[in-house]
Design a protein around this motif. Structure first.
Motif, PDB file in Angstrom:
ATOM      1  N   ARG A 131     -17.309 -21.015  10.406  1.00 48.31           N
ATOM      2  CA  ARG A 131     -16.745 -20.069   9.566  1.00 48.31           C
ATOM      3  C   ARG A 131     -17.007 -18.783   9.919  1.00 48.31           C
ATOM      4  O   ARG A 131     -16.163 -17.569   9.353  1.00 48.31           O
ATOM      5  CB  ARG A 131     -17.140 -20.399   8.076  1.00 48.31           C
ATOM      6  N   SER A 132     -18.130 -18.196  10.518  1.00 47.72           N
ATOM      7  CA  SER A 132     -18.533 -17.008  10.982  1.00 47.72           C
ATOM      8  C   SER A 132     -17.702 -16.334  12.109  1.00 47.72           C
ATOM      9  O   SER A 132     -17.871 -15.218  12.660  1.00 47.72           O
ATOM     10  CB  SER A 132     -20.116 -16.577  11.008  1.00 47.72           C
ATOM     11  N   VAL A 133     -16.988 -17.308  13.072  1.00 48.02           N
ATOM     12  CA  VAL A 133     -16.385 -16.850  14.131  1.00 48.02           C
ATOM     13  C   VAL A 133     -15.104 -16.239  14.092  1.00 48.02           C
ATOM     14  O   VAL A 133     -14.346 -16.657  13.245  1.00 48.02           O
ATOM     15  CB  VAL A 133     -16.081 -18.304  15.140  1.00 48.02           C
ATOM     16  N   ASP A 134     -15.274 -15.079  14.647  1.00 51.16           N
ATOM     17  CA  ASP A 134     -13.908 -14.006  14.699  1.00 51.16           C
ATOM     18  C   ASP A 134     -13.510 -13.831  13.606  1.00 51.16           C
ATOM     19  O   ASP A 134     -12.260 -13.232  13.317  1.00 51.16           O
ATOM     20  CB  ASP A 134     -13.060 -14.728  15.595  1.00 51.16           C
ATOM     21  N   GLY A 135     -14.380 -13.827  12.351  1.00 51.11           N
ATOM     22  CA  GLY A 135     -13.769 -13.245  11.041  1.00 51.11           C
ATOM     23  C   GLY A 135     -12.686 -14.094  10.691  1.00 51.11           C
ATOM     24  O   GLY A 135     -12.028 -13.787   9.626  1.00 51.11           O
ATOM     25  N   CYS A 136     -12.413 -15.546  11.005  1.00 48.17           N
ATOM     26  CA  CYS A 136     -11.501 -16.212  10.391  1.00 48.17           C
ATOM     27  C   CYS A 136     -12.128 -17.372   9.504  1.00 48.17           C
ATOM     28  O   CYS A 136     -13.337 -17.769   9.432  1.00 48.17           O
ATOM     29  CB  CYS A 136     -10.560 -16.990  11.694  1.00 48.17           C
ATOM     30  N   ASP A 137     -11.205 -18.070   8.801  1.00 49.58           N
ATOM     31  CA  ASP A 137     -11.564 -19.143   7.939  1.00 49.58           C
ATOM     32  C   ASP A 137     -10.926 -20.312   8.486  1.00 49.58           C
ATOM     33  O   ASP A 137      -9.891 -20.671   7.847  1.00 49.58           O
ATOM     34  CB  ASP A 137     -11.214 -18.850   6.262  1.00 49.58           C
TER      35      ASP A 137
ATOM     36  N   SER B  63     -21.258 -23.270   8.685  1.00 48.75           N
ATOM     37  CA  SER B  63     -21.484 -21.847   8.330  1.00 48.75           C
ATOM     38  C   SER B  63     -21.368 -21.059   9.645  1.00 48.75           C
ATOM     39  O   SER B  63     -20.604 -19.951   9.764  1.00 48.75           O
ATOM     40  CB  SER B  63     -23.056 -21.709   8.101  1.00 48.75           C
ATOM     41  N   ILE B  64     -21.630 -21.638  10.896  1.00 48.20           N
ATOM     42  CA  ILE B  64     -21.467 -20.830  12.219  1.00 48.20           C
ATOM     43  C   ILE B  64     -19.864 -20.900  12.309  1.00 48.20           C
ATOM     44  O   ILE B  64     -19.364 -19.799  12.843  1.00 48.20           O
ATOM     45  CB  ILE B  64     -22.188 -21.585  13.337  1.00 48.20           C
TER      46      ILE B  64
ATOM     47  N   ASP C  35     -25.173 -26.195   8.720  1.00 48.41           N
ATOM     48  CA  ASP C  35     -25.564 -25.049   9.541  1.00 48.41           C
ATOM     49  C   ASP C  35     -24.308 -24.857  10.625  1.00 48.41           C
ATOM     50  O   ASP C  35     -23.690 -23.755  10.705  1.00 48.41           O
ATOM     51  CB  ASP C  35     -26.692 -25.295  10.261  1.00 48.41           C
TER      52      ASP C  35
END
Length: 81
Positions: free
Chosen positions: A39-45, A36-37, A33
Motif C-alpha cells: 500500500r506504500s508503493v508509489d503512493g497508490c492504494d 503495508s509495504i 507487513d
C-alpha cells in the motif's frame, strides 16, 4: 510501477494486485507487513486480492489481521479441486 498505466486492470479506480499464497503469509504472521509495504508503493492504494482459501472457505471469525486488510479473497487450487 505499472499501476499508473492506463491498460492496467483496476477496480473502482484502484490497480488490482493479487497476492499468491496469502494464507501462508498469514500463517507466518507476515501478511499484514506485506500489505503495508504494497500500500506504500508509489503512493497508490491497490485493490488487494489474496489467494487465501484452499479447498474450504477461510474462517473469518478468527483474528486474522492480514485477512481483514484484503479487499477480496480467492481460491486458487492447483489441484483443480
Amino acid at each position: 510501477t505499472y499501476f499508473k498505466d492506463t491498460n492496467y486492470h483496476k477496480i473502482d479506480g484502484r490497480p488490482v494486485l493479487v497476492i499468491y499464497l496469502a494464507r501462508i503469509l498469514e500463517q507466518q504472521d507476515k501478511l499484514a507487513d506485506v500489505i503495508s509495504i504494497m500500500r506504500s508503493v508509489d503512493g497508490c492504494d491497490p485493490y488487494l486480492i489474496g489467494d487465501y482459501a484452499f479447498q474450504v472457505a477461510p474462517d473469518v471469525s478468527h483474528d486474522a489481521a492480514g485477512l481483514k486488510e484484503l479487499d477480496a479473497i480467492t481460491n486458487y487450487d492447483v489441484y483443480g479441486g
